[in-house]
Enzyme design. Structure first.
Site, PDB file in Angstrom:
ATOM      1  N   SER A   1       0.806  -1.219   0.000  1.00 55.31           N
ATOM      2  CA  SER A   1       0.000   0.000   0.000  1.00 55.31           C
ATOM      3  C   SER A   1       0.839   1.269   0.000  1.00 55.31           C
ATOM      4  CB  SER A   1      -0.886  -0.017   1.254  1.00 55.31           C
ATOM      5  OG  SER A   1      -1.409   1.261   1.501  1.00 55.31           O
TER       6      SER A   1
ATOM      7  N   GLU B   1       0.121   3.653   1.661  1.00 55.22           N
ATOM      8  CA  GLU B   1       0.099   4.112   3.056  1.00 55.22           C
ATOM      9  C   GLU B   1       1.479   3.904   3.709  1.00 55.22           C
ATOM     10  OE1 GLU B   1      -2.520   5.687   4.437  1.00 55.22           O
ATOM     11  OE2 GLU B   1      -1.991   5.585   6.561  1.00 55.22           O
TER      12      GLU B   1
ATOM     13  N   TYR C   1      -1.686   0.365  10.609  1.00 56.21           N
ATOM     14  CA  TYR C   1      -1.940  -0.312   9.330  1.00 56.21           C
ATOM     15  C   TYR C   1      -0.728  -0.164   8.397  1.00 56.21           C
ATOM     16  CZ  TYR C   1      -3.720  -0.878   4.553  1.00 56.21           C
ATOM     17  OH  TYR C   1      -3.875  -1.254   3.226  1.00 56.21           O
TER      18      TYR C   1
HETATM   19  P1  NAP Z   1     -11.503  -4.790   1.623  1.00 54.04           P
HETATM   20  O1  NAP Z   1     -12.625  -4.462   0.700  1.00 54.04           O
HETATM   21  O2  NAP Z   1     -11.518  -4.266   3.011  1.00 54.04           O
HETATM   22  O3  NAP Z   1     -11.367  -6.387   1.674  1.00 54.04           O
HETATM   23  C1  NAP Z   1     -10.546  -7.025   2.624  1.00 54.04           C
HETATM   24  C2  NAP Z   1     -10.717  -8.525   2.504  1.00 54.04           C
HETATM   25  O4  NAP Z   1      -9.860  -9.181   3.462  1.00 54.04           O
HETATM   26  C3  NAP Z   1     -12.141  -9.030   2.771  1.00 54.04           C
HETATM   27  O5  NAP Z   1     -12.430 -10.043   1.845  1.00 54.04           O
HETATM   28  C4  NAP Z   1     -12.023  -9.612   4.179  1.00 54.04           C
HETATM   29  O6  NAP Z   1     -12.933 -10.647   4.431  1.00 54.04           O
HETATM   30  C5  NAP Z   1     -10.622 -10.187   4.112  1.00 54.04           C
HETATM   31  N1  NAP Z   1     -10.048 -10.483   5.441  1.00 54.04           N
HETATM   32  C6  NAP Z   1      -9.836  -9.606   6.439  1.00 54.04           C
HETATM   33  N2  NAP Z   1      -9.280 -10.242   7.476  1.00 54.04           N
HETATM   34  C7  NAP Z   1      -9.143 -11.543   7.138  1.00 54.04           C
HETATM   35  C8  NAP Z   1      -8.642 -12.719   7.788  1.00 54.04           C
HETATM   36  N3  NAP Z   1      -8.163 -12.687   9.028  1.00 54.04           N
HETATM   37  N4  NAP Z   1      -8.641 -13.894   7.124  1.00 54.04           N
HETATM   38  C9  NAP Z   1      -9.129 -13.967   5.889  1.00 54.04           C
HETATM   39  N5  NAP Z   1      -9.634 -12.905   5.210  1.00 54.04           N
HETATM   40  C10 NAP Z   1      -9.636 -11.720   5.837  1.00 54.04           C
HETATM   41  O7  NAP Z   1     -10.104  -4.320   0.970  1.00 54.04           O
HETATM   42  P2  NAP Z   1      -9.757  -3.942  -0.548  1.00 54.04           P
HETATM   43  O8  NAP Z   1      -9.985  -2.487  -0.740  1.00 54.04           O
HETATM   44  O9  NAP Z   1     -10.368  -4.933  -1.464  1.00 54.04           O
HETATM   45  O10 NAP Z   1      -8.174  -4.129  -0.522  1.00 54.04           O
HETATM   46  C11 NAP Z   1      -7.582  -5.386  -0.845  1.00 54.04           C
HETATM   47  C12 NAP Z   1      -6.159  -5.415  -0.301  1.00 54.04           C
HETATM   48  O11 NAP Z   1      -5.393  -4.374  -0.889  1.00 54.04           O
HETATM   49  C13 NAP Z   1      -6.054  -5.178   1.207  1.00 54.04           C
HETATM   50  O12 NAP Z   1      -4.949  -5.943   1.668  1.00 54.04           O
HETATM   51  C14 NAP Z   1      -5.739  -3.699   1.334  1.00 54.04           C
HETATM   52  O13 NAP Z   1      -5.066  -3.443   2.544  1.00 54.04           O
HETATM   53  C15 NAP Z   1      -4.851  -3.512   0.111  1.00 54.04           C
HETATM   54  N6  NAP Z   1      -4.846  -2.165  -0.469  1.00 54.04           N
HETATM   55  C16 NAP Z   1      -6.015  -1.555  -0.802  1.00 54.04           C
HETATM   56  C17 NAP Z   1      -5.999  -0.319  -1.419  1.00 54.04           C
HETATM   57  C18 NAP Z   1      -7.278   0.382  -1.803  1.00 54.04           C
HETATM   58  O14 NAP Z   1      -7.223   1.614  -2.033  1.00 54.04           O
HETATM   59  N7  NAP Z   1      -8.380  -0.314  -1.926  1.00 54.04           N
HETATM   60  C19 NAP Z   1      -4.759   0.296  -1.693  1.00 54.04           C
HETATM   61  C20 NAP Z   1      -3.585  -0.361  -1.350  1.00 54.04           C
HETATM   62  C21 NAP Z   1      -3.637  -1.614  -0.750  1.00 54.04           C
HETATM   63  P3  NAP Z   1     -14.380 -10.375   5.138  1.00 54.04           P
HETATM   64  O15 NAP Z   1     -15.323 -10.114   3.999  1.00 54.04           O
HETATM   65  O16 NAP Z   1     -14.613 -11.675   5.831  1.00 54.04           O
HETATM   66  O17 NAP Z   1     -14.227  -9.208   6.058  1.00 54.04           O
HETATM   67  N1  GDD Z   2     -12.507   7.218   5.955  1.00 55.16           N
HETATM   68  C1  GDD Z   2     -12.631   8.542   6.098  1.00 55.16           C
HETATM   69  N2  GDD Z   2     -13.772   9.053   6.654  1.00 55.16           N
HETATM   70  N3  GDD Z   2     -11.627   9.337   5.689  1.00 55.16           N
HETATM   71  C2  GDD Z   2     -11.780  10.678   5.827  1.00 55.16           C
HETATM   72  C3  GDD Z   2     -12.923  11.246   6.375  1.00 55.16           C
HETATM   73  C4  GDD Z   2     -13.960  10.391   6.823  1.00 55.16           C
HETATM   74  O1  GDD Z   2     -15.000  10.834   7.338  1.00 55.16           O
HETATM   75  N4  GDD Z   2     -12.768  12.587   6.355  1.00 55.16           N
HETATM   76  C5  GDD Z   2     -11.578  12.849   5.818  1.00 55.16           C
HETATM   77  N5  GDD Z   2     -10.960  11.696   5.493  1.00 55.16           N
HETATM   78  C6  GDD Z   2      -9.606  11.571   4.934  1.00 55.16           C
HETATM   79  C7  GDD Z   2      -8.686  10.668   5.773  1.00 55.16           C
HETATM   80  O2  GDD Z   2      -8.204  11.378   6.919  1.00 55.16           O
HETATM   81  C8  GDD Z   2      -7.617  10.329   4.742  1.00 55.16           C
HETATM   82  O3  GDD Z   2      -6.636  11.337   4.724  1.00 55.16           O
HETATM   83  C9  GDD Z   2      -8.379  10.343   3.401  1.00 55.16           C
HETATM   84  O4  GDD Z   2      -9.645  10.954   3.666  1.00 55.16           O
HETATM   85  C10 GDD Z   2      -8.607   8.972   2.787  1.00 55.16           C
HETATM   86  O5  GDD Z   2      -9.178   8.129   3.759  1.00 55.16           O
HETATM   87  P1  GDD Z   2      -9.721   6.643   3.385  1.00 55.16           P
HETATM   88  O6  GDD Z   2     -10.672   6.716   2.272  1.00 55.16           O
HETATM   89  O7  GDD Z   2     -10.181   6.031   4.666  1.00 55.16           O
HETATM   90  O8  GDD Z   2      -8.421   5.911   2.800  1.00 55.16           O
HETATM   91  P2  GDD Z   2      -6.913   5.801   3.321  1.00 55.16           P
HETATM   92  O9  GDD Z   2      -6.070   6.643   2.412  1.00 55.16           O
HETATM   93  O10 GDD Z   2      -6.807   6.040   4.778  1.00 55.16           O
HETATM   94  O11 GDD Z   2      -6.604   4.257   3.098  1.00 55.16           O
HETATM   95  C11 GDD Z   2      -7.010   3.600   1.886  1.00 55.16           C
HETATM   96  O12 GDD Z   2      -5.962   3.670   0.942  1.00 55.16           O
HETATM   97  C12 GDD Z   2      -4.753   2.994   1.300  1.00 55.16           C
HETATM   98  C13 GDD Z   2      -3.749   3.221   0.154  1.00 55.16           C
HETATM   99  O13 GDD Z   2      -3.130   4.465   0.294  1.00 55.16           O
HETATM  100  C14 GDD Z   2      -7.350   2.156   2.248  1.00 55.16           C
HETATM  101  O14 GDD Z   2      -7.927   1.533   1.126  1.00 55.16           O
HETATM  102  C15 GDD Z   2      -6.112   1.363   2.637  1.00 55.16           C
HETATM  103  O15 GDD Z   2      -6.460  -0.009   2.790  1.00 55.16           O
HETATM  104  C16 GDD Z   2      -5.080   1.524   1.509  1.00 55.16           C
HETATM  105  O16 GDD Z   2      -3.905   0.797   1.801  1.00 55.16           O
END
Ligand code: NAP
Ligand code: GDD
Length: 318
Positions: A123, A125, A147
């Site tokens: 990520s 992050e 995280y």
């Molecule tokens: P998500 O929608 O929150 O999905 C997370 C998945 O992980 C769900 O299927 C959840 O299952 C499963 N999980 C959580 N804990 C588990 C455990 N202990 N054992 C087995 N399965 C478990 O996340 P996403 O947005 O699809 O992201 C996919 C991956 O990419 C994550 O690793 C996230 O950290 C990473 N990532 C995401 C982003 C982004 O912007 N979306 C960016 C960078 C990296 P349940 O349905 O059972 O909860």
């Molecule tokens: N969730 C949330 N809710 N975020 C808020 C809010 C709110 O009410 N108000 C402001 N924000 C700001 C957060 O402080 C952050 O700076 C930004 O919006 C994005 O927040 P999220 O959408 O929660 O995403 P994230 O950047 O913290 O994390 C996501 O992206 C990562 C990759 O950079 C997640 O998908 C992580 O799993 C992923 O790794």
């Protein structure tokens, strides 16, 4: 027929990746954890074509058995506790799932079949308090949340297993990616869902935290293709995936509300309680390596993405 095992198949990315691999003719296995109520909405449309196996990142034996049973060519480790704020209230559990869970998965592969190709969902992050902008594969990490720290561990253990055991292990450093299947608590979906609810008179206001935060937001459907491409190369390497464009939370609000003809000033309130203990102020990807080596480019623009999410929320709520 190639075989793939996806952990986190019930999540946003897992569901898009399953669709993508099925289209490519893969036999797709998905690992799911046991729950008293099944949460398969995101894969409901494809459930007949996917084989689900029970397993949990906390349980080594269940991972070994899932890998044995799927007998995959490729493993995509997408499962994690992925919501940043929860990582402060459950830091140890986040470390177990999001950090050590990666080692457990790598150990399962090492034990069952060292030829399996492995993708780790890393990520942006991890860059946290960014040392340079935009960020590429050589930018140092400075994570700002439990995280981010856990993901940095997952990244380095993936690199280490590649170097120690010659596994085909890759780490995709993905910037924020969204879609109509995004979880409700993430900021883009929170905004698009609230805008649609306000338009339909189902809600009156939207409370947000730091609206000055800036991110590089792309479309999840584009990003799963990059995951797959990383595993089709001759050599395992790490790649940054993003759009190279940065927008603020305020920009998301503007695009979403204006798409529905609403004035955000009337509805959006900043709530200090939603600020994070340590914030990531800005993230922006330099994805030159992915473009040059994988031939990958994002297709959906920021505005198209937010409008797509608003339209989907309107349709769902109506
Ligand atoms: P998500 O929608 O929150 O999905 C997370 C998945 O992980 C769900 O299927 C959840 O299952 C499963 N999980 C959580 N804990 C588990 C455990 N202990 N054992 C087995 N399965 C478990 O996340 P996403 O947005 O699809 O992201 C996919 C991956 O990419 C994550 O690793 C996230 O950290 C990473 N990532 C995401 C982003 C982004 O912007 N979306 C960016 C960078 C990296 P349940 O349905 O059972 O909860
Ligand atoms: N969730 C949330 N809710 N975020 C808020 C809010 C709110 O009410 N108000 C402001 N924000 C700001 C957060 O402080 C952050 O700076 C930004 O919006 C994005 O927040 P999220 O959408 O929660 O995403 P994230 O950047 O913290 O994390 C996501 O992206 C990562 C990759 O950079 C997640 O998908 C992580 O799993 C992923 O790794």
């Amino acid at each position: 027929m190639k075989r793939a095992l996806i952990t986190g198949i019930t999540g946003q990315d897992g569901s898009y990746l399953a669709d993508f691999l099925l289209q490519k003719g893969y036999k797709v296995y998905g690992m799911v954890r046991r729950a008293s109520t099944e949460k398969y909405e995101r894969i409901a449309h494809a459930k007949d074509k996917i084989t689900l196996l029970q397993g949990d990142l906390l349980d080594q034996l269940s991972l070994v058995n899932a890998v044995k049973e799927a007998d995959p060519d490729e493993v995509y480790n997408l499962a994690a506790m992925s919501f940043v704020p929860t990582s402060w209230t459950q830091p140890v559990l986040t470390g177990e799932f999001t950090g050590l869970g990666v080692t457990r998965m790598l150990e399962a592969i090492r034990l069952v079949n060292k030829n399996i190709r492995f993708y780790q969902a890393s990520s942006s992050e991890m860059f946290g308090k960014v040392r340079q902008s935009p960020q590429n594969e050589n930018t140092p990490f400075h994570p700002r949340s439990p995280y981010g720290v856990a993901k940095a561990y997952g990244h380095f253990i993936t690199v280490n297993y590649r170097e120690s055991y010659k596994l085909f292990a890759t780490s995709g450093i993905l910037f924020n990616h969204e879609s109509p299947r995004r979880g409700m608590e993430f900021v883009t979906r929170k905004i698009t869902h609230a805008a649609a609810s306000i338009k339909l008179k189902l809600a009156k206001e939207l409370r947000l935290g730091n609206t000055d935060a800036r991110r590089d937001w792309g479309y999840a459907g584009d990003y799963v293709q990059a995951m797959w491409l990383m595993l089709q190369q001759d050599k395992p390497e790490d790649y940054v995936i993003g759009t190279g464009k940065m927008h603020s939370v305020k920009n998301v609000i503007d695009v979403a509300f204006k798409h529905l003809g609403l004035d955000p000033k009337r509805y959006v309130k900043v709530d200090k309680r939603l600020f994070r203990p340590a914030e990531v102020d800005m993230l922006c990807a330099d994805y030159t390596k992915a473009r040059d080596k994988l031939g990958w480019e994002p297709r959906v623009t920021f505005e198209e993405l937010i409008r797509m999410m608003v339209d989907a929320d309107m349709e769902r709520l109506q």
